[in-house]
Scaffold this active site. Structure first.
Site, PDB file in Angstrom:
ATOM      1  N   SER A   1       1.106  -1.273   0.407  1.00 11.85           N
ATOM      2  CA  SER A   1      -0.013  -0.193  -0.042  1.00 11.85           C
ATOM      3  C   SER A   1       0.877   0.900  -0.015  1.00 11.85           C
ATOM      4  O   SER A   1       1.763   1.394  -0.562  1.00 11.85           O
ATOM      5  CB  SER A   1      -0.463   0.071   0.966  1.00 11.85           C
ATOM      6  OG  SER A   1      -2.112   1.124   1.003  1.00 11.85           O
TER       7      SER A   1
ATOM      8  N   ASP B   1      -8.210  -3.197  -7.345  1.00  9.41           N
ATOM      9  CA  ASP B   1      -7.399  -2.383  -5.595  1.00  9.41           C
ATOM     10  C   ASP B   1      -8.987  -1.440  -5.515  1.00  9.41           C
ATOM     11  O   ASP B   1      -9.426  -0.279  -5.307  1.00  9.41           O
ATOM     12  CB  ASP B   1      -6.051  -1.714  -6.074  1.00  9.41           C
ATOM     13  CG  ASP B   1      -6.049  -1.613  -4.874  1.00  9.41           C
ATOM     14  OD1 ASP B   1      -4.538  -2.260  -4.451  1.00  9.41           O
ATOM     15  OD2 ASP B   1      -5.951  -0.504  -4.101  1.00  9.41           O
TER      16      ASP B   1
ATOM     17  N   HIS C   1      -6.796  -5.621  -1.872  1.00 10.06           N
ATOM     18  CA  HIS C   1      -5.367  -4.631  -1.016  1.00 10.06           C
ATOM     19  C   HIS C   1      -5.142  -5.168  -0.534  1.00 10.06           C
ATOM     20  O   HIS C   1      -4.662  -6.074   0.429  1.00 10.06           O
ATOM     21  CB  HIS C   1      -6.453  -3.519  -0.817  1.00 10.06           C
ATOM     22  CG  HIS C   1      -5.178  -2.739  -0.426  1.00 10.06           C
ATOM     23  ND1 HIS C   1      -5.231  -1.910  -1.280  1.00 10.06           N
ATOM     24  CD2 HIS C   1      -5.329  -1.720   0.709  1.00 10.06           C
ATOM     25  CE1 HIS C   1      -3.861  -0.821  -1.064  1.00 10.06           C
ATOM     26  NE2 HIS C   1      -4.056  -0.702   0.491  1.00 10.06           N
TER      27      HIS C   1
END
Length: 389
Positions: A125, A233, A282
């Site tokens: 991330s 995502d 994610h």
């Protein structure tokens, strides 16, 4: 601060940058401090942590890297690992993401990193974007310290964002509603964020925010980087204002989602080493199920192993890619979860697990209409969906 698991005898080092969004002005940093203290202060961090996924020391969970020296660098800088500003009269907060990485490297050199063969800078991330922003700087830092022999590489997980148009435009109020470009533009000024020189030179002064987007910074990088990115995502969809709640998705959203997958696939076509499953999710590399996901029959640990081998081989003699050992893996099917190895989806309200067909129905996917468009019998389309073809 950082966590270290030494593995005496191994000359491979894995440094992991934690993720967790960011904040870009006094108001949303105050909120973050009140609600997510562990992402802004080390005060309540545990004394030890257990590594999972690529940080696990169990060969079953981490077939290829289990024996490496592992370093987990928690994310307390809220600046996508880019800041270089200390606390001042003007700002009550310090943003030192880029400097934290440099300091950790300096300290690890005395703990065995100096004899490393490979240093893999990985992150998920915001940490994945942090890898793209810092991998070349880490390589330069080690060279300047006299350690030319260490091969520095990057592994960016779920940090390859698009600066696309939002599904519905919203004003930039907080981290979630702010369009990605606007949030980063404000953030850079607030954090005194730094981007790599080679990327900076591609853009006009004041346009450095471009370097936070993978497809723009990637061509300027010297170090090899492996990009792992879900085609759909969840964090990208969130900033694009596509909120998949219990309501069926409207046709406009459905088309937007499919288009997002296409755009993302396009930005990865020239990325040498990539793994991009058509799933709605994610982050992956620190999940314990990270070995289960496959693209075209190859799992991520296997693809990383092939990448390692290809770098090792090309160092020797620049040979063509290894047969049967692919490193450019991108799903070509067009909608979320059309890959049968995607992680299980749960209904956000009931917590029930859903299979692909239930999920698509839940999303408002019209099987009759889709089948008609594809010139298929509905039952044949359903069969193809559930087998992932």
């Amino acid at each position: 601060s950082y966590y270290l698991k030494e593995s005496k005898g191994s000359r491979r080092w894995l440094l992991f940058l934690e993720g967790g969004w960011y904040c870009f002005n006094r108001e949303n940093c105050d909120t973050r401090y009140d609600t997510m203290r562990r992402l802004m202060s080390s005060r309540e961090w545990p004394a030890t942590r257990v590594g999972t996924g690529i940080l696990s020391s169990q060969p079953e969970e981490n077939p290829h890297w289990w024996n490496a020296n592992m370093v987990f660098i928690p994310y307390c800088s809220s600046d996508v690992w880019s800041g270089a500003s200390s606390k001042s009269e003007k700002s009550e907060y310090a943003f030192m993401g880029a400097l934290i990485i440099q300091e950790v490297i300096k300290e690890l050199v005395g703990k065995g990193l100096s004899t490393a063969k490979v240093l893999l800078l990985a992150g998920s991330s915001a940490g994945g974007t942090g890898v793209l922003l810092n991998v070349d700087r880490v390589a330069e830092q080690l060279e300047e310290m006299g350690y030319q022999g260490i091969q520095v590489r990057g592994l960016a997980d779920s940090g390859w964002f698009l600066d696309n148009k939002q599904y519905r435009r919203t004003d930039c109020i907080d981290t979630i509603t702010c369009a990605p470009t606007e949030a980063i533009r404000r953030g850079i000024r607030y954090w005194n964020g730094i981007v790599p020189e080679r990327c900076k030179l591609q853009f006009k002064e004041g346009e450095e925010w471009n370097c936070f987007f993978g497809y723009k910074i990637y061509p300027t990088l010297r170090c090899p980087v492996f990009v792992v990115q879900w085609l759909f995502d969840e964090a990208q969809l969130t900033v694009d204002n596509v909120h998949l709640t219990g309501q069926p998705v409207q046709e406009g959203q459905w088309l937007y989602i499919q288009n997002l997958g296409r755009e993302l696939r396009n930005t990865l076509k020239d990325v040498t080493a990539s793994f991009a499953p058509a799933c709605l999710s994610h982050e992956i590399i620190t999940r314990n199920h990270w070995t289960d996901i496959q693209v075209k029959g190859t799992s991520l640990p296997r693809a990383l192993h092939c990448w390692d081998r290809s770098l090792h081989e090309s160092n020797k003699n620049g040979k063509a890619p290894l047969k049967g050992c692919p490193i450019h893996l991108i799903d070509s099917c067009p909608w979320p979860h059309c890959n049968p190895s995607c992680p299980t989806i749960r209904d956000q309200f009931t917590g029930q697990e859903m299979n692909v067909i239930q999920f698509l129905m839940h999303m408002g996917f019209d099987v009759q209409k889709m089948a008609q468009q594809q010139g298929l019998e509905p039952s044949k389309l359903l069969g193809m969906l559930s087998s992932g073809n």
